[in-house]
Write a protein that holds these residues in place. Structure first.
Motif, PDB file in Angstrom:
ATOM      1  N   ASN A 278       0.838  -1.179   0.000  1.00 31.53           N
ATOM      2  CA  ASN A 278       0.000   0.000   0.000  1.00 31.53           C
ATOM      3  C   ASN A 278       0.880   1.238   0.000  1.00 31.53           C
ATOM      4  N   LEU A 279       0.627   2.124  -0.956  1.00 28.59           N
ATOM      5  CA  LEU A 279       1.382   3.361  -1.085  1.00 28.59           C
ATOM      6  C   LEU A 279       0.463   4.539  -0.851  1.00 28.59           C
ATOM      7  N   ALA A 280       0.897   5.488  -0.035  1.00 27.93           N
ATOM      8  CA  ALA A 280       0.164   6.736   0.157  1.00 27.93           C
ATOM      9  C   ALA A 280       0.964   7.847  -0.484  1.00 27.93           C
ATOM     10  N   LEU A 281       0.275   8.737  -1.151  1.00 24.92           N
ATOM     11  CA  LEU A 281       0.913   9.845  -1.842  1.00 24.92           C
ATOM     12  C   LEU A 281       0.456  11.133  -1.197  1.00 24.92           C
ATOM     13  N   SER A 282       1.391  11.948  -0.782  1.00 26.85           N
ATOM     14  CA  SER A 282       1.071  13.243  -0.188  1.00 26.85           C
ATOM     15  C   SER A 282       1.640  14.330  -1.064  1.00 26.85           C
ATOM     16  N   GLN A 283       0.783  15.266  -1.450  1.00 26.56           N
ATOM     17  CA  GLN A 283       1.224  16.362  -2.304  1.00 26.56           C
ATOM     18  C   GLN A 283       0.817  17.677  -1.668  1.00 26.56           C
ATOM     19  N   VAL A 284       1.785  18.558  -1.455  1.00 25.44           N
ATOM     20  CA  VAL A 284       1.530  19.887  -0.923  1.00 25.44           C
ATOM     21  C   VAL A 284       2.016  20.873  -1.960  1.00 25.44           C
TER      22      VAL A 284
ATOM     23  N   LEU B  60       5.422  16.442 -11.819  1.00 27.36           N
ATOM     24  CA  LEU B  60       6.438  15.670 -11.105  1.00 27.36           C
ATOM     25  C   LEU B  60       5.821  14.425 -10.477  1.00 27.36           C
ATOM     26  N   ILE B  61       4.678  14.581  -9.841  1.00 28.42           N
ATOM     27  CA  ILE B  61       3.999  13.441  -9.222  1.00 28.42           C
ATOM     28  C   ILE B  61       3.643  12.401 -10.275  1.00 28.42           C
ATOM     29  N   GLU B  62       3.119  12.850 -11.411  1.00 30.42           N
ATOM     30  CA  GLU B  62       2.769  11.920 -12.489  1.00 30.42           C
ATOM     31  C   GLU B  62       4.010  11.156 -12.957  1.00 30.42           C
ATOM     32  N   GLN B  63       5.140  11.838 -13.102  1.00 33.27           N
ATOM     33  CA  GLN B  63       6.380  11.185 -13.534  1.00 33.27           C
ATOM     34  C   GLN B  63       6.871  10.192 -12.488  1.00 33.27           C
ATOM     35  N   ILE B  64       6.797  10.574 -11.228  1.00 35.51           N
ATOM     36  CA  ILE B  64       7.232   9.678 -10.150  1.00 35.51           C
ATOM     37  C   ILE B  64       6.372   8.416 -10.136  1.00 35.51           C
ATOM     38  N   LEU B  65       5.061   8.593 -10.276  1.00 33.75           N
ATOM     39  CA  LEU B  65       4.166   7.429 -10.289  1.00 33.75           C
ATOM     40  C   LEU B  65       4.457   6.508 -11.461  1.00 33.75           C
TER      41      LEU B  65
ATOM     42  N   LYS C  31      -6.283   7.718   8.427  1.00 32.60           N
ATOM     43  CA  LYS C  31      -6.720   6.333   8.194  1.00 32.60           C
ATOM     44  C   LYS C  31      -5.929   5.703   7.054  1.00 32.60           C
ATOM     45  N   LEU C  32      -5.685   6.497   5.994  1.00 33.05           N
ATOM     46  CA  LEU C  32      -4.876   5.978   4.887  1.00 33.05           C
ATOM     47  C   LEU C  32      -3.454   5.681   5.347  1.00 33.05           C
ATOM     48  N   LEU C  33      -2.881   6.583   6.129  1.00 30.44           N
ATOM     49  CA  LEU C  33      -1.509   6.364   6.608  1.00 30.44           C
ATOM     50  C   LEU C  33      -1.408   5.115   7.473  1.00 30.44           C
ATOM     51  N   ASP C  34      -2.465   4.805   8.230  1.00 29.71           N
ATOM     52  CA  ASP C  34      -2.467   3.581   9.034  1.00 29.71           C
ATOM     53  C   ASP C  34      -2.353   2.334   8.154  1.00 29.71           C
ATOM     54  N   GLN C  35      -2.856   2.409   6.923  1.00 29.95           N
ATOM     55  CA  GLN C  35      -2.829   1.272   6.004  1.00 29.95           C
ATOM     56  C   GLN C  35      -1.563   1.224   5.161  1.00 29.95           C
ATOM     57  N   ALA C  36      -0.830   2.322   5.105  1.00 31.31           N
ATOM     58  CA  ALA C  36       0.283   2.450   4.154  1.00 31.31           C
ATOM     59  C   ALA C  36       1.522   1.689   4.609  1.00 31.31           C
ATOM     60  N   ASP C  37       2.165   1.068   3.639  1.00 32.35           N
ATOM     61  CA  ASP C  37       3.467   0.454   3.858  1.00 32.35           C
ATOM     62  C   ASP C  37       4.585   1.405   3.459  1.00 32.35           C
ATOM     63  N   ALA C  38       4.242   2.393   2.615  1.00 35.81           N
ATOM     64  CA  ALA C  38       5.215   3.386   2.153  1.00 35.81           C
ATOM     65  C   ALA C  38       4.486   4.694   1.894  1.00 35.81           C
ATOM     66  N   LEU C  39       5.214   5.801   2.025  1.00 34.52           N
ATOM     67  CA  LEU C  39       4.668   7.127   1.782  1.00 34.52           C
ATOM     68  C   LEU C  39       5.595   7.877   0.846  1.00 34.52           C
ATOM     69  N   ILE C  40       5.018   8.453  -0.191  1.00 29.44           N
ATOM     70  CA  ILE C  40       5.765   9.303  -1.111  1.00 29.44           C
ATOM     71  C   ILE C  40       5.243  10.710  -0.903  1.00 29.44           C
ATOM     72  N   SER C  41       6.117  11.630  -0.578  1.00 32.45           N
ATOM     73  CA  SER C  41       5.696  12.990  -0.275  1.00 32.45           C
ATOM     74  C   SER C  41       6.399  13.978  -1.184  1.00 32.45           C
ATOM     75  N   ASP C  42       5.615  14.867  -1.789  1.00 29.86           N
ATOM     76  CA  ASP C  42       6.139  15.954  -2.607  1.00 29.86           C
ATOM     77  C   ASP C  42       5.751  17.246  -1.912  1.00 29.86           C
TER      78      ASP C  42
END
Length: 100
Positions: free
Chosen positions: A1-7, A25-30, A80-91
């Motif tokens: 499970n991946l969570a994506l955070s974009q600010v 950038l997010i689209e390219q990373i994904l 709740k999403l972060l509780d499920q995530a195995d990894a987090l990608i943050s921009d």
């Protein structure tokens, strides 16, 4: 499970183009991450695979969650999403990171 955070920056601020470049950038990373996706153990993108901008994320939240956008509703949902995530990608861009 991946969570994506974009600010992203405020669209009225001096970095108006940061929303577009951040979304790109997010689209390219994904796309890069998805090259490692494997059908035997597929990735579950908890926050979706499309980058939202400051102009679209509130409307998207309300449409997809069937809740009004409030700081509490959004925070509860993301936690709740972060509780499920195995990894987090943050921009996070300069305007929010304090490294102008």
């Amino acid at each position: 499970n991946l969570a994506l955070s974009q600010v992203v920056s405020d669209p009225s601020g001096p970095r108006q183009n940061s929303q577009v470049s951040s979304a790109n950038l997010i689209e390219q990373i994904l796309q890069i991450i998805d090259t490692a996706n494997d059908l035997r153990c597929p990735f579950n993108y908890l926050t979706g695979t499309s980058a939202e901008s400051a102009d679209t994320f509130r409307e998207s939240f309300e449409r997809n969650r069937h809740l009004p956008f409030t700081p509490k509703n959004f925070r509860d949902y993301r936690l709740k999403l972060l509780d499920q995530a195995d990894a987090l990608i943050s921009d996070q861009d300069d305007a929010h990171s304090g490294t102008r």
